[in-house]
Design a protein around this motif. Sequence first.
Motif, PDB file in Angstrom:
ATOM      1  N   GLY A  16       0.854  -1.202   0.105  1.00 57.92           N
ATOM      2  CA  GLY A  16      -0.019  -0.047  -0.008  1.00 57.92           C
ATOM      3  C   GLY A  16       0.974   1.378   0.029  1.00 57.92           C
ATOM      4  O   GLY A  16       1.910   1.270   0.230  1.00 57.92           O
ATOM      5  N   VAL A  17       0.348   2.277  -0.330  1.00 54.73           N
ATOM      6  CA  VAL A  17       0.968   3.582  -0.340  1.00 54.73           C
ATOM      7  C   VAL A  17      -0.067   4.665   0.407  1.00 54.73           C
ATOM      8  O   VAL A  17      -1.046   4.534   0.806  1.00 54.73           O
ATOM      9  CB  VAL A  17       1.261   4.083  -1.878  1.00 54.73           C
ATOM     10  CG1 VAL A  17       2.078   3.105  -2.554  1.00 54.73           C
ATOM     11  CG2 VAL A  17      -0.096   3.957  -2.660  1.00 54.73           C
ATOM     12  N   HIS A  18       0.630   5.920   0.354  1.00 54.11           N
ATOM     13  CA  HIS A  18       0.082   7.075   1.279  1.00 54.11           C
ATOM     14  C   HIS A  18      -0.043   8.193   0.322  1.00 54.11           C
ATOM     15  O   HIS A  18       0.659   9.333   0.360  1.00 54.11           O
ATOM     16  CB  HIS A  18       0.771   7.424   2.293  1.00 54.11           C
ATOM     17  CG  HIS A  18       0.839   6.467   3.556  1.00 54.11           C
ATOM     18  ND1 HIS A  18      -0.419   6.269   4.424  1.00 54.11           N
ATOM     19  CD2 HIS A  18       1.640   5.701   3.974  1.00 54.11           C
ATOM     20  CE1 HIS A  18      -0.120   5.402   5.245  1.00 54.11           C
ATOM     21  NE2 HIS A  18       1.214   5.047   5.048  1.00 54.11           N
ATOM     22  N   PRO A  19      -0.959   8.294  -0.682  1.00 57.59           N
ATOM     23  CA  PRO A  19      -1.341   9.409  -1.433  1.00 57.59           C
ATOM     24  C   PRO A  19      -1.807  10.610  -0.615  1.00 57.59           C
ATOM     25  O   PRO A  19      -2.361   9.996   0.379  1.00 57.59           O
ATOM     26  CB  PRO A  19      -1.985   9.088  -2.708  1.00 57.59           C
ATOM     27  CG  PRO A  19      -2.504   7.631  -2.301  1.00 57.59           C
ATOM     28  CD  PRO A  19      -2.003   7.076  -1.039  1.00 57.59           C
ATOM     29  N   ASP A  20      -1.724  11.965  -0.995  1.00 55.50           N
ATOM     30  CA  ASP A  20      -2.173  13.033  -0.109  1.00 55.50           C
ATOM     31  C   ASP A  20      -3.552  12.702  -0.354  1.00 55.50           C
ATOM     32  O   ASP A  20      -4.389  12.536  -1.329  1.00 55.50           O
ATOM     33  CB  ASP A  20      -1.857  14.153  -0.980  1.00 55.50           C
ATOM     34  CG  ASP A  20      -2.061  15.310  -0.078  1.00 55.50           C
ATOM     35  OD1 ASP A  20      -2.426  15.005   0.999  1.00 55.50           O
ATOM     36  OD2 ASP A  20      -1.546  16.359  -0.343  1.00 55.50           O
ATOM     37  N   ASP A  21      -4.347  12.821   1.051  1.00 52.69           N
ATOM     38  CA  ASP A  21      -5.815  12.412   1.077  1.00 52.69           C
ATOM     39  C   ASP A  21      -6.730  13.436   0.404  1.00 52.69           C
ATOM     40  O   ASP A  21      -7.568  12.978  -0.385  1.00 52.69           O
ATOM     41  CB  ASP A  21      -6.123  12.919   2.486  1.00 52.69           C
ATOM     42  CG  ASP A  21      -6.303  11.500   3.228  1.00 52.69           C
ATOM     43  OD1 ASP A  21      -5.832  10.501   2.579  1.00 52.69           O
ATOM     44  OD2 ASP A  21      -6.418  11.436   4.580  1.00 52.69           O
ATOM     45  N   GLN A  22      -6.563  14.697   0.198  1.00 50.84           N
ATOM     46  CA  GLN A  22      -7.233  15.656  -0.548  1.00 50.84           C
ATOM     47  C   GLN A  22      -8.844  15.619  -0.050  1.00 50.84           C
ATOM     48  O   GLN A  22      -9.612  15.531  -0.968  1.00 50.84           O
ATOM     49  CB  GLN A  22      -6.912  15.876  -1.830  1.00 50.84           C
ATOM     50  CG  GLN A  22      -5.580  15.795  -2.243  1.00 50.84           C
ATOM     51  CD  GLN A  22      -5.150  17.112  -2.161  1.00 50.84           C
ATOM     52  OE1 GLN A  22      -5.763  18.205  -1.666  1.00 50.84           O
ATOM     53  NE2 GLN A  22      -3.849  17.222  -2.393  1.00 50.84           N
ATOM     54  N   LYS A  23      -9.324  15.414   1.026  1.00 50.42           N
ATOM     55  CA  LYS A  23     -10.817  15.042   1.415  1.00 50.42           C
ATOM     56  C   LYS A  23     -11.495  16.281   1.862  1.00 50.42           C
ATOM     57  O   LYS A  23     -12.321  16.104   2.604  1.00 50.42           O
ATOM     58  CB  LYS A  23     -10.742  13.975   2.660  1.00 50.42           C
ATOM     59  CG  LYS A  23     -10.090  12.651   2.082  1.00 50.42           C
ATOM     60  CD  LYS A  23     -10.886  11.584   1.486  1.00 50.42           C
ATOM     61  CE  LYS A  23     -10.346  10.572   1.337  1.00 50.42           C
ATOM     62  NZ  LYS A  23     -11.329   9.413   0.370  1.00 50.42           N
ATOM     63  N   ALA A  24     -11.237  17.472   1.233  1.00 53.89           N
ATOM     64  CA  ALA A  24     -11.891  18.492   1.605  1.00 53.89           C
ATOM     65  C   ALA A  24     -13.467  18.423   1.350  1.00 53.89           C
ATOM     66  O   ALA A  24     -14.197  18.902   2.169  1.00 53.89           O
ATOM     67  CB  ALA A  24     -11.417  19.745   0.605  1.00 53.89           C
ATOM     68  N   ALA A  25     -13.669  17.636   0.288  1.00 50.45           N
ATOM     69  CA  ALA A  25     -15.186  17.561  -0.008  1.00 50.45           C
ATOM     70  C   ALA A  25     -15.967  16.729   1.002  1.00 50.45           C
ATOM     71  O   ALA A  25     -17.191  16.905   1.046  1.00 50.45           O
ATOM     72  CB  ALA A  25     -15.352  16.723  -1.363  1.00 50.45           C
ATOM     73  N   GLN A  26     -15.433  16.322   1.775  1.00 50.55           N
ATOM     74  CA  GLN A  26     -15.952  15.266   3.143  1.00 50.55           C
ATOM     75  C   GLN A  26     -16.856  16.190   3.996  1.00 50.55           C
ATOM     76  O   GLN A  26     -17.755  16.045   4.468  1.00 50.55           O
ATOM     77  CB  GLN A  26     -15.012  14.764   3.854  1.00 50.55           C
ATOM     78  CG  GLN A  26     -14.700  13.192   3.379  1.00 50.55           C
ATOM     79  CD  GLN A  26     -13.554  12.556   4.372  1.00 50.55           C
ATOM     80  OE1 GLN A  26     -13.111  11.528   3.864  1.00 50.55           O
ATOM     81  NE2 GLN A  26     -13.506  13.138   5.373  1.00 50.55           N
ATOM     82  N   ALA A  27     -16.466  17.615   3.991  1.00 51.29           N
ATOM     83  CA  ALA A  27     -17.028  18.641   4.851  1.00 51.29           C
ATOM     84  C   ALA A  27     -18.240  19.309   4.116  1.00 51.29           C
ATOM     85  O   ALA A  27     -18.796  20.058   4.713  1.00 51.29           O
ATOM     86  CB  ALA A  27     -16.017  19.523   5.379  1.00 51.29           C
ATOM     87  N   VAL A  28     -18.415  18.972   2.982  1.00 51.05           N
ATOM     88  CA  VAL A  28     -19.342  19.726   2.223  1.00 51.05           C
ATOM     89  C   VAL A  28     -20.732  18.844   2.010  1.00 51.05           C
ATOM     90  O   VAL A  28     -20.543  17.808   1.608  1.00 51.05           O
ATOM     91  CB  VAL A  28     -18.739  20.078   0.711  1.00 51.05           C
ATOM     92  CG1 VAL A  28     -19.817  20.931  -0.146  1.00 51.05           C
ATOM     93  CG2 VAL A  28     -17.283  20.829   0.935  1.00 51.05           C
ATOM     94  N   ALA A  29     -21.709  19.681   2.598  1.00 52.99           N
ATOM     95  CA  ALA A  29     -22.977  18.910   2.627  1.00 52.99           C
ATOM     96  C   ALA A  29     -23.585  18.904   1.182  1.00 52.99           C
ATOM     97  O   ALA A  29     -23.133  19.526   0.046  1.00 52.99           O
ATOM     98  CB  ALA A  29     -24.061  20.014   3.027  1.00 52.99           C
TER      99      ALA A  29
END
Lengths: 458, 320
Positions: A24-37
């Motif tokens: 496995g690897v650790h690409p940058d998450d970039q999960k900003a959309a998780q906080a958007v309704a």
Amino acid sequence: MAKNNTSATWSKRLSKAVRRPIGGVHPDDQKAAQAVATETLPVPPLVKLAVTSVTPAGCQLLVKPGDQVAVGQPVASPVDRMSVPLHASVSGQVLSADEAVNINGQSCPVVVIASDGRQTPWEQLAPPQVTDFDSFRQAVRASGVLGLGGAGFPAFFKLGSAPDQRIDLLVANGSECEPYSASDAREMLENGAELLAGIRAVLDYGQIDRAIIGIEGNKPEAIRHLSELIGDDERICVRVLPRRYPQGGEKQLVYAVSGRKIAGGALPSAVGALVMNVSSLAAIAVYLKTGQPLTQRRITVTGPAFDRPRNLMVPVGTPVSQILTYAGGLNGAGSCLIQGGPMMGRLIEDYEAGIMKTTNLLLGLTAAQTKKPAEQACIRCGLCAEVCPMRLQPSEMNQLVLLGRYQEAAERYYMKDCIECGCCSFVCPAYRLLTQSFVYGKQQLRSAQQQTQGGQTK
Amino acid sequence: MMTTGISKTASPHIHAGRSTSAVMRDVLIALLPLAIAGCVIYGWRALLVLAVSTGSAVLTEYIYEKLLHQPVTSGDLSAAVTGLLLGLSVTPLLPWWLAMLGSVFAVLLVKLLFGGIGRDFMNPALAARAFLLISFPKQMIQFMNPRIGAEQLDLISGATPLPAAKWSGTVPSLLDSFLGNKAGSIGEVCILAVLLGFAYLIVRRVIHWEVPLIYLAVIALFAWLWGADGWFTGNVLYQLLNGGAVFAAVFMVTDYTSTPMRRSGQRIFAAGAGFLTILIRSFGAFPEGVTFAILLMNLLTPLLDRAFVPASFGRKKHEV
């Protein structure tokens, strides 16, 4: 493999510890959309419903040009053992139903419906009569639900038909390990009750002992929310998974939460497990309660080429261009649009194609991000093998594929077990097209097999 | 080559961002303390050898690829690494034309003629060192005393610590051995500098700590076993701190191309090289065995790679 394992021995092995991931690897998450309704996309003027099926020509069309259809009305129904029906996602008139290229670049019948904007529901929609396993399975099939995480495997078929191998564990896949993707995270937050209802239905009708919801640690809100909703239901629990790609792969997920190993080519049922995406489970619950089949889905629209991340509720079949227009278009010259995550997603070439049930993410990447230097020579650093979650040998397999020795790559190096997660290509310092070559090598093996089979039947 | 069907626009669409040249740059950075230590200890002669060996290695690759109208790969820095490694592993008294000859041999004969980066069947720097040692023994075994703190003015010293230990001459203290205040090869003498480079490579995840340690542990074991005064009398620290063992452990035994790809094979490689090193040191005609030991093991690399193919996840071996 695990043929002799009874459910009793499996249950004993279920401990609370989450297994360390292999590779496995650790690409940058970039999960900003998780906080958007989630917002609801305005009804598009037309939808393009791609009629795909598991087996070739596994579905037959139920509508012809000129027909009036309503939301939830089937436009195609399965004639094989595995496929699921497809329903109209808007009300209006069928314009055409011809062969066309879908968003995946495959040719299939595409039903184009001009929307009347009224979204009239089909009058025959009603909650299904579910009394036992068989009727439950039929209901899941009628709901049109496919693996909404992107794989698109029909949900009803996973439930099994003749349960000679007893399933004792349902794993709800909420790991969502691809960078940028957030639709499952939003589903867990916004539709947690439906998700749990879906899990309970599968547990009850499938006579499965328990369910584990696997969620990566980068979704603390979803973990907290679902844990609260579960309360004291002892059959269901949440397991926090390490943040590592491809943690959401079926084999990787089942291994993480149960320690059971699903070999390449085998299904989770081989180890008594059933894996279903969280959004699929919620969609099943909605159908059981209301009779509303899968006609819309949540899509995350995000990436550096968009001005901000969005989650949109979108009718299936909505043309990509409609969503792009709503999201303000792609910024930057040379930016491209990917369907799915950056590790396994597919480049969208035709923006007029309609999104499918499996489209969970529209990712706008900049030219700088996707620019790939030319392939260089392998320096034998071995990193590809280190990050392979299936413990394969990408460097050696790649050499054999380039020499056309596909059979040897399969027999000596287990190439068919490749899950095409992309980790090897992601880390390769020589920018070699490793995963890409295995996709090609496996295709060659399949067509060679089909040829020999065809020769035998003649 | 049947590459037409492999899609260049297929996933994955992103990359971790570390290229071959970035890896090689890390190796060069790790070699920097060794080069500085060598120049401080031996002065301008060391600097000349390093400059000539590195420069001619890069130039050889550049000219060869230009002449054959191939894409120039000097930018991947691997030729620079080879040249610098060769320079660090020879005496500061080496004539400049021999340093050049060695680099041409390493890059042209061992690397480029076998297909370039990733294809060298043995470590190019070590192969060149062995070539020079056999062809020009007189120039290769003339060493000089350290510039600093030298009472005597004669630069040429008859022997380095290892042959001195082997044929009973005077030997430096352990501290001098560790810091490099002795006669020896430019990059091998200062163990402190080698350890600094080692730490950097570990932090940057260029190499794994296990392989160098196995190599040195096996050397230590057999050095103790085959002591000068009989069984179990060897001076372990002496064997480790003198000669090129620590240098080779960090920079040669861990070479990507000429050693096995998988950890299982790498362990056997390191153990075998360690055993052969001490075998040659104790019983061979040469006082130092590092070069030939590793070159011999390099030849076993294809076999070690073939012998240890693990089964894929969830499978038992040979079940496809």
